[in-house]
Write a protein that holds these residues in place. Structure first.
Motif, PDB file in Angstrom:
ATOM      1  N   TYR A 268      88.789  49.500 -20.611  1.00  0.00           N
ATOM      2  CA  TYR A 268      88.089  50.505 -19.512  1.00  0.00           C
ATOM      3  C   TYR A 268      89.254  50.640 -18.292  1.00  0.00           C
ATOM      4  O   TYR A 268      90.298  50.975 -17.964  1.00  0.00           O
ATOM      5  CB  TYR A 268      87.626  48.926 -18.162  1.00  0.00           C
ATOM      6  N   LEU A 269      88.124  52.295 -17.344  1.00  0.00           N
ATOM      7  CA  LEU A 269      89.146  52.940 -16.119  1.00  0.00           C
ATOM      8  C   LEU A 269      88.144  52.526 -15.320  1.00  0.00           C
ATOM      9  O   LEU A 269      87.216  52.216 -15.138  1.00  0.00           O
ATOM     10  CB  LEU A 269      88.487  54.549 -16.771  1.00  0.00           C
TER      11      LEU A 269
ATOM     12  N   VAL B 292      83.858  54.382  -5.658  1.00  0.00           N
ATOM     13  CA  VAL B 292      84.523  53.681  -7.902  1.00  0.00           C
ATOM     14  C   VAL B 292      83.406  53.483  -9.183  1.00  0.00           C
ATOM     15  O   VAL B 292      82.153  53.426  -8.057  1.00  0.00           O
ATOM     16  CB  VAL B 292      85.212  52.481  -7.812  1.00  0.00           C
ATOM     17  N   THR B 293      84.048  54.356  -9.307  1.00  0.00           N
ATOM     18  CA  THR B 293      83.194  53.993 -11.455  1.00  0.00           C
ATOM     19  C   THR B 293      83.807  53.264 -12.264  1.00  0.00           C
ATOM     20  O   THR B 293      85.440  53.735 -11.988  1.00  0.00           O
ATOM     21  CB  THR B 293      82.916  55.305 -11.707  1.00  0.00           C
ATOM     22  N   VAL B 294      83.405  52.413 -12.668  1.00  0.00           N
ATOM     23  CA  VAL B 294      83.876  51.220 -13.561  1.00  0.00           C
ATOM     24  C   VAL B 294      83.742  52.251 -15.213  1.00  0.00           C
ATOM     25  O   VAL B 294      81.949  52.238 -15.227  1.00  0.00           O
ATOM     26  CB  VAL B 294      84.460  49.708 -13.778  1.00  0.00           C
TER      27      VAL B 294
ATOM     28  N   VAL C 212      86.636  46.074  -6.420  1.00  0.00           N
ATOM     29  CA  VAL C 212      87.101  45.988  -8.047  1.00  0.00           C
ATOM     30  C   VAL C 212      87.548  44.570  -8.456  1.00  0.00           C
ATOM     31  O   VAL C 212      87.063  44.648  -9.610  1.00  0.00           O
ATOM     32  CB  VAL C 212      87.886  47.601  -8.181  1.00  0.00           C
ATOM     33  N   THR C 213      88.527  44.500  -7.695  1.00  0.00           N
ATOM     34  CA  THR C 213      88.720  42.723  -7.975  1.00  0.00           C
ATOM     35  C   THR C 213      87.764  41.954  -8.527  1.00  0.00           C
ATOM     36  O   THR C 213      87.493  41.433  -9.783  1.00  0.00           O
ATOM     37  CB  THR C 213      90.037  42.383  -7.640  1.00  0.00           C
TER      38      THR C 213
ATOM     39  N   LEU D 197      83.779  40.773 -15.905  1.00  0.00           N
ATOM     40  CA  LEU D 197      83.868  42.265 -16.789  1.00  0.00           C
ATOM     41  C   LEU D 197      84.415  41.326 -17.304  1.00  0.00           C
ATOM     42  O   LEU D 197      85.041  40.739 -18.191  1.00  0.00           O
ATOM     43  CB  LEU D 197      84.643  43.352 -16.414  1.00  0.00           C
ATOM     44  N   LYS D 198      83.189  41.350 -18.776  1.00  0.00           N
ATOM     45  CA  LYS D 198      83.465  41.022 -20.319  1.00  0.00           C
ATOM     46  C   LYS D 198      83.691  41.790 -21.070  1.00  0.00           C
ATOM     47  O   LYS D 198      83.684  42.473 -21.304  1.00  0.00           O
ATOM     48  CB  LYS D 198      82.231  40.070 -20.760  1.00  0.00           C
TER      49      LYS D 198
END
Length: 315
Positions: free
Chosen positions: A32-33, A86-88, A307-308, A314-315
């Protein structure tokens, strides 16, 4: 309001970090980014010395909206936006070209045309055009994706001949580019705007092409107001536009075009505030929504916490 121009996070599973002109990108387990859209601003491939408050939030939120609005055309990298800046998303293997598409003769294309060039990236340009005139149909003028310095114009034939992108993939990128631009054009028209030109970045994940990065933001795109466009064109007047071009024009009028020996003019509080206002104006015009400033005393702490928490779930 402070501007965030540098970040130094240590997120769960973090294995690397890339600092671009505007974005700080954190690699999470090679899968992931986390893309933090800072308030840095660049022009002529130079990062200017001061940040622009709320610019990162504007860019991130516009990009997220347009990624969602084009997700039926092709998959994109976005998973979520856990913070306004932020985008993940999915980590993809990027193609080493940027797909630039132009509906009108403006900006870089006009500067080349004005010097007498009638071909751009292998695409023939009609004679007798004037600045900001609409092309008979949109043209694709790709550039190489430079790790440092200036991106360079390149033709489709050169891209394929040099093995930068395979013919099959490149022709698919062209189709996607035209389809996304058409969607963006329709959305802009509904808001009284003209999408003049823009650029897209693509990558591959598990053999599938994904749309990456930001789309249809004022950093990657140029917009004109539709109202009065024809009248201004007929009179040879400058178009009223919403894009980063106003920053470039301010720099050029103060003797800066990113060339050696040139100095960035002073970015006074008034100049910075004015740029913030223009970015918010674009957000509100292109989305039709009031911009909600995410006021926070400690923006970095907020980003780190949001984000954390997201990554831990997040799986």
């Amino acid at each position: 309001m402070d501007a965030i121009v540098k970040t130094d996070f240590n997120f769960p599973g973090q294995t690397g970090k890339y600092v671009g002109k505007v974005r700080d990108v954190y690699d999470i387990n090679g899968k992931y980014l986390v893309m933090v859209v800072s308030d840095r601003i660049s022009a002529f491939d130079v990062v200017l010395p001061k940040g622009i408050p709320f610019k990162g939030q504007v860019l991130n939120q516009i990009a997220a909206k347009f990624l969602d609005a084009t997700s039926d055309i092709l998959p994109n990298w976005k998973i979520a936006t856990p913070d306004p800046m932020v985008t993940v998303g999915h980590k993809c293997e990027p193609f080493k070209v940027e797909m630039v598409i132009r509906g009108y003769l403006s900006g870089h294309a006009w500067r080349e045309y004005k010097e007498g060039k009638r071909s751009l990236c292998g695409v023939a340009l009609p004679d007798g055009m004037v600045e900001n005139q609409k092309f008979p149909e949109p043209i694709i003028t790709p550039t190489t994706k430079a790790a440092e310095g200036h991106d360079e114009d390149i033709s489709k034939e050169e891209i394929i001949a040099q093995g930068i992108v395979s013919r099959e993939d490149y022709e698919q990128l062209e189709k996607y580019t035209r389809a996304i631009f058409q969607r963006g054009t329709e959305i802009a028209a509904g808001m009284g705007l003209i999408l003049v030109d823009t650029k897209y970045e693509f990558g591959k994940k598990d053999g599938v092409i994904y749309l990456m990065d930001e789309i249809h933001t004022p950093d990657s795109s140029r917009y004109f107001y539709a109202d009065g466009y024809e009248q201004r064109l007929a009179k040879g007047e400058k178009q009223k536009q919403l894009s980063k071009e106003f920053v470039r024009e301010w720099l050029m009028s103060n003797g800066f075009q990113g060339k050696e020996g040139q100095k960035v003019p002073e970015m006074t509080p008034e100049i910075i505030s004015g740029i913030t206002d223009r970015y918010i104006e674009l957000y509100e015009n292109i989305t039709g929504e009031k911009f909600q400033k995410e006021e926070s005393g400690d923006i970095e702490s907020r980003i780190g916490k949001n984000v954390t928490e997201f990554l831990n779930n997040l799986k």
